[in-house]
Enzyme design. Structure first.
Site, PDB file in Angstrom:
ATOM      1  N   HIS A  85      66.942 -26.014 -30.299  1.00 16.45           N
ATOM      2  CA  HIS A  85      66.733 -26.465 -31.681  1.00 16.45           C
ATOM      3  C   HIS A  85      65.877 -25.481 -32.489  1.00 16.45           C
ATOM      4  CE1 HIS A  85      62.938 -28.711 -30.390  1.00 16.45           C
ATOM      5  NE2 HIS A  85      62.560 -28.329 -31.586  1.00 16.45           N
ATOM      6  N   ASP A 221      67.580 -28.146 -23.809  1.00 18.69           N
ATOM      7  CA  ASP A 221      67.161 -27.606 -25.099  1.00 18.69           C
ATOM      8  C   ASP A 221      66.555 -26.199 -24.975  1.00 18.69           C
ATOM      9  OD1 ASP A 221      66.418 -27.315 -27.723  1.00 18.69           O
ATOM     10  OD2 ASP A 221      65.447 -29.272 -27.879  1.00 18.69           O
ATOM     11  N   SER A 654      57.245 -26.844 -29.687  1.00 21.67           N
ATOM     12  CA  SER A 654      58.619 -26.696 -29.234  1.00 21.67           C
ATOM     13  C   SER A 654      58.841 -25.289 -28.726  1.00 21.67           C
ATOM     14  CB  SER A 654      59.586 -26.975 -30.374  1.00 21.67           C
ATOM     15  OG  SER A 654      59.878 -28.328 -30.414  1.00 21.67           O
TER      16      SER A 654
HETATM   17  N1  ARG Z   1      61.923 -34.247 -31.914  1.00 28.50           N
HETATM   18  C1  ARG Z   1      61.954 -32.830 -31.616  1.00 28.50           C
HETATM   19  C2  ARG Z   1      60.952 -32.118 -32.495  1.00 28.50           C
HETATM   20  O1  ARG Z   1      60.401 -32.614 -33.261  1.00 28.50           O
HETATM   21  C3  ARG Z   1      63.300 -32.241 -31.641  1.00 28.50           C
HETATM   22  C4  ARG Z   1      63.996 -32.163 -32.977  1.00 28.50           C
HETATM   23  C5  ARG Z   1      65.364 -31.565 -32.946  1.00 28.50           C
HETATM   24  N2  ARG Z   1      66.363 -32.467 -32.381  1.00 28.50           N
HETATM   25  C6  ARG Z   1      67.040 -33.446 -33.078  1.00 28.50           C
HETATM   26  N3  ARG Z   1      67.899 -34.202 -32.450  1.00 28.50           N
HETATM   27  N4  ARG Z   1      66.879 -33.653 -34.364  1.00 28.50           N
HETATM   28  O2  ARG Z   1      60.933 -31.530 -33.449  1.00 28.50           O
HETATM   29  N1  GLU Z   2      60.291 -30.968 -31.245  1.00 26.58           N
HETATM   30  C1  GLU Z   2      58.951 -30.639 -31.684  1.00 26.58           C
HETATM   31  C2  GLU Z   2      58.883 -29.240 -32.289  1.00 26.58           C
HETATM   32  O1  GLU Z   2      59.785 -28.796 -32.935  1.00 26.58           O
HETATM   33  C3  GLU Z   2      58.000 -30.853 -30.576  1.00 26.58           C
HETATM   34  C4  GLU Z   2      57.827 -32.277 -30.414  1.00 26.58           C
HETATM   35  C5  GLU Z   2      56.472 -32.756 -30.854  1.00 26.58           C
HETATM   36  O2  GLU Z   2      56.252 -32.972 -32.042  1.00 26.58           O
HETATM   37  O3  GLU Z   2      55.652 -32.903 -29.943  1.00 26.58           O
HETATM   38  O4  GLU Z   2      57.880 -28.569 -32.288  1.00 26.58           O
END
Ligand code: ARG
Ligand code: GLU
Length: 719
Positions: A85, A221, A654
């Site tokens: 991502h 990921d 991330s």
């Molecule tokens: N929750 C993760 C982070 O904040 C992954 C976000 C990307 N994935 C998604 N399905 N939107 O940013």
């Molecule tokens: N998916 C998150 C990022 O893009 C990390 C998840 C979190 O917020 O801990 O950094």
């Protein structure tokens, strides 16, 4: 009696707000202070191995990837790993219908096939330094915030100039502990970073938004890049003559496995947290900002979903937008539940009461801290309305894209009205706008946006209880007798901002006089009215309170440190390199439910059988699964996919390396669990877990799935 009661209250109330094991995002420069604790949890390397000024250390294998992710070097030839991502937009930009790397994955067979990404940078930290004294030289207690900031700005300029003199490094100074300390960061920034490999989205994004922020998780990921340097191994702009960068340090990858209780740490760039927020701030977030944003995004997601379901083209156009909107929406839902569960507001209030009482004990404290909490209360009350309006503006007023897009032409209109504006300036503006059209309309559907307009503009309209509404909105809505369907039809039929061809024509034949066409466009008129409303009613309030809050936060931080002298304070995340550590652990999300600490490939096929789009499986993966062909990455017929641990992480982490007791790479961080998303405001060791992709699954995909033996050869694997 009162005193005894207070002590009791301290024990009961403030304990949950104190730092315990697992909580904290620590400054690498001072990691010696945590070393004994880390070793007691199982670490076998030293703080010096993690961050050293004198020799190469693990920090030399870690980069800030792009603007908000982390990456780590995993070979002596500059091979870099981050999340799928995090590399998504790069993978997308190289994809086309004929060569769809998002759907099929991408694996460069040799250096020549690696794909350059203009604009993408990665930064290594060369060193950091505490420069508090130098930054605050000349700052007086009785200065206004503006005066203070001016002195600081000048000092910072001197410090960064000096730090980068005669080097190719870049330097920044960042405030810590709400502006009480300042650190210098000297970075080496590489500008030629090429795409090397990515699994298909059915692996790299497996589970999609259905599983986002959730455990149990099965998302592969990750994506691979390579850093290129000039022949001198220093950063260089893209050139076909550049060569793979030889890093000072790279991570060996351990496939020995992850067991419950194992020590782990995460080393990366957490973006932003508010651990020392007052009850008033948490109240604003929890009871005003989050609920508005969640409600408005409910609406937006429903409409975008409808569009995506009805038309495969819209599905592609809105995939990234949907993911973005859903990411915040889901996080805030989890955050609010967590804050409720932990009684964060009540606990903070109780702690603030103790603070006030503590401050009363001496005249000096009373003078400095006595009025602080009530001042906070007043400030938050006075800007509450502005914050509320701001949230409605962001999530509803700008909930349809046409508004923001139309307002993008404001500058052109403004300078065209001025007689003395040179034609060259107009031309620059026009070509800038022309250049933006293709990208904007590529992912734009008029019907979807019209429906977004109907529902978000109505919600925006209804959010005003008084006369403070944007004038055009008021006029238009009354003209259409509150019928937002009719209002939307009018806007979307009459405006030129829905039509790429019309706009291209307009810009191709633009002359100064044509500013009137912009000014009279109904979408532009509404947009301008909405933005004027912001500049007249919201911005001045927030701007006026910003320095007040800055100063309150700074003094409160000092007060807290005096109030709790034994507490080991860590600074809020600010997108600087941090270490966070904790053990691999199960958790109990709700009564009678226990979540194990790892998932396996079997779970991917369990989920697939549910039949959701987000749980599609690639045929090659099925084949490997059916043959149980896991190679050295599986053990006893089990192939691990993800695991959780008690690392205190946030957005920006991330892609961060997850490292074992010996300093070897065992995972890559990519998310948090839903029950733990309040950790940006209140960490809870019972419920907060970071989610990591197991390196054994990564290597399985590179090796067995992709057959990328060229990459395997350059990676050091510890069996
Ligand atoms: N929750 C993760 C982070 O904040 C992954 C976000 C990307 N994935 C998604 N399905 N939107 O940013
Ligand atoms: N998916 C998150 C990022 O893009 C990390 C998840 C979190 O917020 O801990 O950094």
């Amino acid at each position: 009696m009162k005193k005894l009661f207070n002590i009791l209250l301290i024990l009961i109330v403030s304990f949950p707000l104190y730092i315990r094991a697992d909580e904290g995002m620590w400054i690498p420069l001072f990691l010696k202070r945590n070393e004994a604790h880390m070793r007691s949890l199982g670490m076998r390397i030293t703080a010096e191995d993690i961050y050293s000024v004198n020799q190469n250390s693990l920090k030399d294998a870690i980069v800030l990837f792009g603007r908000g992710c982390t990456g780590e070097v995993i070979s002596s030839k500059g091979l870099l790993m981050t999340n799928h991502h995090c590399g998504y937009s790069q993978i997308q930009s190289h994809s086309s219908v004929e060569q769809d790397y998002l759907s099929n994955g991408f694996w460069a067979q040799n250096l020549g096939e690696e794909l350059p990404n203009p604009g993408l940078t990665v930064s290594f930290l060369i060193y950091m330094d505490d420069v508090t004294e130098k930054v605050l030289a000349g700052v007086q207690n009785d200065m206004t915030e503006a005066q203070r900031n001016a002195v600081i700005e000048e000092n910072v300029k001197k410090i960064t100039d000096e730090a980068t003199k005669d080097t190719h490094y870049e330097a920044t100074v960042k405030p810590f502990y709400n502006g009480n300390q300042f650190f210098l960061f000297v970075n080496e920034v590489f500008k030629d970073v090429r795409l090397v490999g990515a699994p298909p989205s059915s692996i790299g994004k497996f589970g999609g938004d259905t599983d986002n922020w959730m455990w149990p998780r099965h998302t592969g990921d990750f994506s691979l890049f390579r850093i290129y340097a000039g022949p001198d191994n220093k950063p260089a702009d893209y050139s076909p003559d550049n060569v793979p960068y030889i890093p000072r340090k790279s991570f060996p990858i351990s496939i020995k496995g992850v067991e419950e209780g194992d020590f782990t740490f995460v080393y990366g760039f957490p973006g932003s947290t508010d651990q020392y927020a007052t009850s008033f701030q948490v109240d604003l977030v929890k009871n005003i900002e989050n609920p508005i944003a969640i409600r408005m995004r409910d609406i937006r997601l429903r409409i975008i979903d409808e569009g995506m379901k009805a038309d495969p083209e819209i599905r592609i156009q809105y995939a990234a937008k949907h993911a973005n909107i859903a990411n915040g929406w889901k996080k805030w839902i989890g955050e609010n539940r967590g804050l409720t569960r932990l009684n964060t507001i009540e606990n903070k209030r109780a702690q603030e009461e103790l603070f006030v009482n503590w401050a009363k004990a001496t005249p000096a404290r009373e003078a400095r801290y006595g009025g602080l909490i009530s001042m906070y209360e007043r400030v938050y009350a006075q800007q509450r309305k502005a914050n509320e309006s701001m949230r409605y503006l962001l999530e509803a007023g700008l909930g349809s894209e046409i508004i923001r897009f139309a307002y993008g032409f404001n500058n052109l209109m403004r300078i065209s009205k001025i007689k003395s504006t040179p034609q060259s300036e107009i031309d620059t503006q026009v070509s800038r706008l022309k250049a933006s059209l293709t990208g904007y309309f590529k992912n734009y559907n008029c019907g979807v946006d019209r429906n977004l307009f109907v529902h978000t503009m109505k919600a925006y309209y209804l959010s005003f209880s008084d006369e403070s509404m944007p004038a055009i909105l008021k006029k238009d809505v009354s003209k259409f007798h509150q019928d937002f369907e009719k209002y939307a039809d009018f806007i979307f039929e009459k405006s030129m901002f829905t039509n790429e061809e019309k706009l291209t024509n307009f810009l191709n034949n633009y002359t100064k006089k044509k500013f009137k066409t912009i000014a009279n466009d109904p979408a532009f008129k509404l947009a301008k009215s909405i933005f004027d409303n912001y500049f007249n009613n919201i911005y001045p309030v927030l701007e006026a309170y910003e320095p007040v809050l800055d100063s309150l936060n700074r003094v409160y931080m000092q007060g807290l440190m005096e109030f709790q002298p034994d507490r080991n304070f860590y600074p809020d995340a600010n997108l600087t390199l941090r270490v966070t550590y904790g053990n691999v652990d199960d958790y109990l999300p709700a009564d009678a439910i226990e979540y194990r600490y790892f998932t396996t490939i079997d779970g991917i096929f369990e989920k697939e059988s549910l039949g959701y789009d987000d749980y599609e499986v690639h045929p090659r993966l099925r084949e490997l699964y059916q043959n149980r062909d896991f190679g050295r990455y599986g053990k006893e017929g089990i192939l691990p996919v993800c695991f959780i641990a008690k690392n205190h992480t946030t957005g920006g982490n991330s892609g961060s390396p997850v490292i074992n007791a010996d300093g070897h790479l065992i995972g890559i961080n990519f998310d948090r669990n839903w029950e733990g998303t309040m950790s940006d405001l209140n960490y809870d060791p019972d419920q907060c877990r970071n989610i990591s992709l197991d390196m054994r699954y990564v290597l399985f995909i590179i090796d067995k799935f992709a057959g990328a033996t060229n990459l395997l050869q350059e990676i050091e694997i510890i069996e």
